[in-house]
Design an enzyme around this catalytic site. Structure first.
Site, PDB file in Angstrom:
ATOM      1  N   LEU A 219      40.980  28.866  35.912  1.00 45.37           N
ATOM      2  CA  LEU A 219      40.395  29.650  37.008  1.00 45.37           C
ATOM      3  C   LEU A 219      39.015  30.153  36.602  1.00 45.37           C
ATOM      4  O   LEU A 219      38.794  30.574  35.471  1.00 45.37           O
ATOM      5  CB  LEU A 219      41.293  30.840  37.355  1.00 45.37           C
ATOM      6  CG  LEU A 219      42.656  30.506  37.929  1.00 45.37           C
ATOM      7  CD1 LEU A 219      43.331  31.774  38.455  1.00 45.37           C
ATOM      8  CD2 LEU A 219      42.567  29.493  39.062  1.00 45.37           C
ATOM      9  N   SER A 220      38.083  30.080  37.567  1.00 41.96           N
ATOM     10  CA  SER A 220      36.716  30.535  37.327  1.00 41.96           C
ATOM     11  C   SER A 220      36.105  30.900  38.671  1.00 41.96           C
ATOM     12  O   SER A 220      36.405  30.241  39.682  1.00 41.96           O
ATOM     13  CB  SER A 220      35.901  29.395  36.704  1.00 41.96           C
ATOM     14  OG  SER A 220      34.524  29.644  36.851  1.00 41.96           O
TER      15      SER A 220
ATOM     16  N   MET B  89      32.002  40.132  36.672  1.00 38.72           N
ATOM     17  CA  MET B  89      30.829  39.896  37.512  1.00 38.72           C
ATOM     18  C   MET B  89      31.298  39.645  38.951  1.00 38.72           C
ATOM     19  O   MET B  89      30.595  39.025  39.746  1.00 38.72           O
ATOM     20  CB  MET B  89      30.006  38.725  36.973  1.00 38.72           C
ATOM     21  CG  MET B  89      29.482  39.001  35.559  1.00 38.72           C
ATOM     22  SD  MET B  89      27.987  38.113  35.142  1.00 38.72           S
ATOM     23  CE  MET B  89      28.567  36.445  35.225  1.00 38.72           C
TER      24      MET B  89
ATOM     25  N   HIS C 287      41.004  37.110  36.684  1.00 34.17           N
ATOM     26  CA  HIS C 287      40.570  38.504  36.516  1.00 34.17           C
ATOM     27  C   HIS C 287      41.754  39.453  36.756  1.00 34.17           C
ATOM     28  O   HIS C 287      41.922  40.447  36.059  1.00 34.17           O
ATOM     29  CB  HIS C 287      39.503  38.883  37.547  1.00 34.17           C
ATOM     30  CG  HIS C 287      38.216  38.142  37.424  1.00 34.17           C
ATOM     31  ND1 HIS C 287      37.785  37.251  38.359  1.00 34.17           N
ATOM     32  CD2 HIS C 287      37.251  38.195  36.482  1.00 34.17           C
ATOM     33  CE1 HIS C 287      36.605  36.771  38.000  1.00 34.17           C
ATOM     34  NE2 HIS C 287      36.252  37.320  36.867  1.00 34.17           N
TER      35      HIS C 287
ATOM     36  N   ALA D 248      42.655  35.139  40.376  1.00 33.38           N
ATOM     37  CA  ALA D 248      43.894  35.516  39.681  1.00 33.38           C
ATOM     38  C   ALA D 248      43.692  35.689  38.177  1.00 33.38           C
ATOM     39  O   ALA D 248      44.431  36.440  37.533  1.00 33.38           O
ATOM     40  CB  ALA D 248      44.969  34.472  39.955  1.00 33.38           C
TER      41      ALA D 248
ATOM     42  N   LEU E 158      36.318  37.963  42.273  1.00 31.97           N
ATOM     43  CA  LEU E 158      37.560  38.054  41.493  1.00 31.97           C
ATOM     44  C   LEU E 158      38.593  37.008  41.914  1.00 31.97           C
ATOM     45  O   LEU E 158      38.700  36.667  43.087  1.00 31.97           O
ATOM     46  CB  LEU E 158      38.157  39.457  41.645  1.00 31.97           C
ATOM     47  CG  LEU E 158      37.238  40.614  41.219  1.00 31.97           C
ATOM     48  CD1 LEU E 158      37.975  41.948  41.361  1.00 31.97           C
ATOM     49  CD2 LEU E 158      36.749  40.425  39.787  1.00 31.97           C
TER      50      LEU E 158
HETATM   51  O1  PAF Z   1      32.711  37.355  31.384  1.00 30.56           O
HETATM   52  C1  PAF Z   1      31.990  37.883  32.251  1.00 30.56           C
HETATM   53  O2  PAF Z   1      32.297  37.873  33.445  1.00 30.56           O
HETATM   54  C2  PAF Z   1      30.692  38.545  31.813  1.00 30.56           C
HETATM   55  O3  PAF Z   1      30.083  37.848  30.774  1.00 30.56           O
HETATM   56  C3  PAF Z   1      30.852  40.037  31.461  1.00 30.56           C
HETATM   57  C4  PAF Z   1      31.750  40.218  30.244  1.00 30.56           C
HETATM   58  C5  PAF Z   1      31.438  40.778  32.645  1.00 30.56           C
HETATM   59  C6  PAF Z   1      29.495  40.643  31.128  1.00 30.56           C
HETATM   60  O4  PAF Z   1      28.616  40.566  32.200  1.00 30.56           O
END
Ligand code: PAF
Length: 281
Positions: free
Chosen positions: A187-188, A30, A37, A35, A33
């Site tokens: 991380l989030s 989503m 991701h 580290a 981004l």
């Molecule tokens: O984990 C996420 O960022 C979301 O739930 C995903 C898997 C991209 C689906 O929108």
């Protein structure tokens, strides 16, 4: 690297890759981004001929409109990071491109076999239907050989495994470990919304989780749950929404230690909702 916003353009691009026998690694995101991701993207780049990343803040998985509105978005920065990592295609559709009006308003329903009745499912009704709705659509468009998901969203990962099995998607799901700051904080994208004091407080979540492992199996499951909740709630500005210790395969709460269990937690740090988990085996 190409940025694609239309489904039809993505389908054509994937058709050409498939025609030349290229393997495709896919990372659904989503955006915003970090580290964590990028650890998935790096694996996808290294393990496949071509890496596709979707950047789409999926409205159907948010049950709280304020959360959806406040979700951080920065496509340009995301694109720079993805280009530098060697990603080949970024897919960033609009909500209208992904969903027709009926899909946006009707409830997509998936048979979760109970996996959605606990933890996040209890507190975010409809959330996992939205996740399955978008990931199944993305899988149909991207047709990846491998798809990469982080273990921070432990329940989501279990549900994706079930979805792939039930819907027969010919894709290998690759589970990737949680990436943490040096402080231990998982991380989030939501960490971006924490101020300096909140960030300091949030570190306590992982500290308590790590420490809790020292008490297994001396404390009972219920005693440990109480200890974790009390230790975190003691910190000013933190409030545990839930902490459950569950069987890692079924996600059902356990009352006796076994060798396949995981503690999953959600904590409000001010109005920022943070999740984390720890394995006890
Ligand atoms: O984990 C996420 O960022 C979301 O739930 C995903 C898997 C991209 C689906 O929108």
């Amino acid at each position: 690297m190409k940025t694609i916003t239309k489904k039809q353009d993505l389908i054509s691009e994937i058709d050409s890759l498939k025609a030349t026998g290229k393997s495709i690694g896919f990372v659904p995101t989503m955006g915003a981004l970090h580290a964590g991701h990028m650890s998935l993207v790096n694996r996808a780049v290294n393990e496949n001929d071509c890496c596709v990343v979707s950047v789409f803040v999926n409205p159907t998985q948010f049950n709280n409109p304020t959360d959806l509105e406040k979700y951080p978005r920065n496509l340009q920065h995301d694109e720079e990071m993805l280009r530098a990592a060697g990603c080949s295609i970024v897919f960033s559709p609009s909500p209208e491109e992904m969903y027709n009006a009926e899909e946006m308003n009707s409830t997509f329903e998936f048979d979760f076999g109970g996996l959605d009745q606990v933890m996040e499912g209890k507190y975010r009704p409809g959330h996992f239907n939205g996740v399955v709705q978008v990931v199944s659509k993305l899988f149909s468009l991207v047709r990846p050989d491998r798809a990469y998901f982080g273990e921070k969203d432990f329940q989501q990962l279990a549900i994706i495994h079930r979805m792939v099995k039930l819907m027969n998607f010919p894709v290998k799901i690759v589970d990737c470990p949680i990436v943490r700051e040096e402080s231990g904080l998982a991380l989030s994208s939501r960490n971006e919304r924490l101020n300096t004091q909140q960030r300091e407080n949030a570190v306590k979540i992982s500290e308590v989780l790590f420490e809790s492992r020292n008490f297994v199996p001396e404390k009972s499951v219920n005693e440990l749950i109480r200890w974790v909740i009390d230790s975190i709630n003691k910190v000013e500005g933190l409030e545990v929404e839930y902490f459950e210790i569950v069987d890692a395969a079924t996600l059902q709460a356990i009352d006796k230690w076994n060798d396949n269990c995981v503690g999953c937690i959600t904590v409000y740090c001010g109005d920022v909702r943070l999740i984390d988990n720890i394995r006890y085996y």
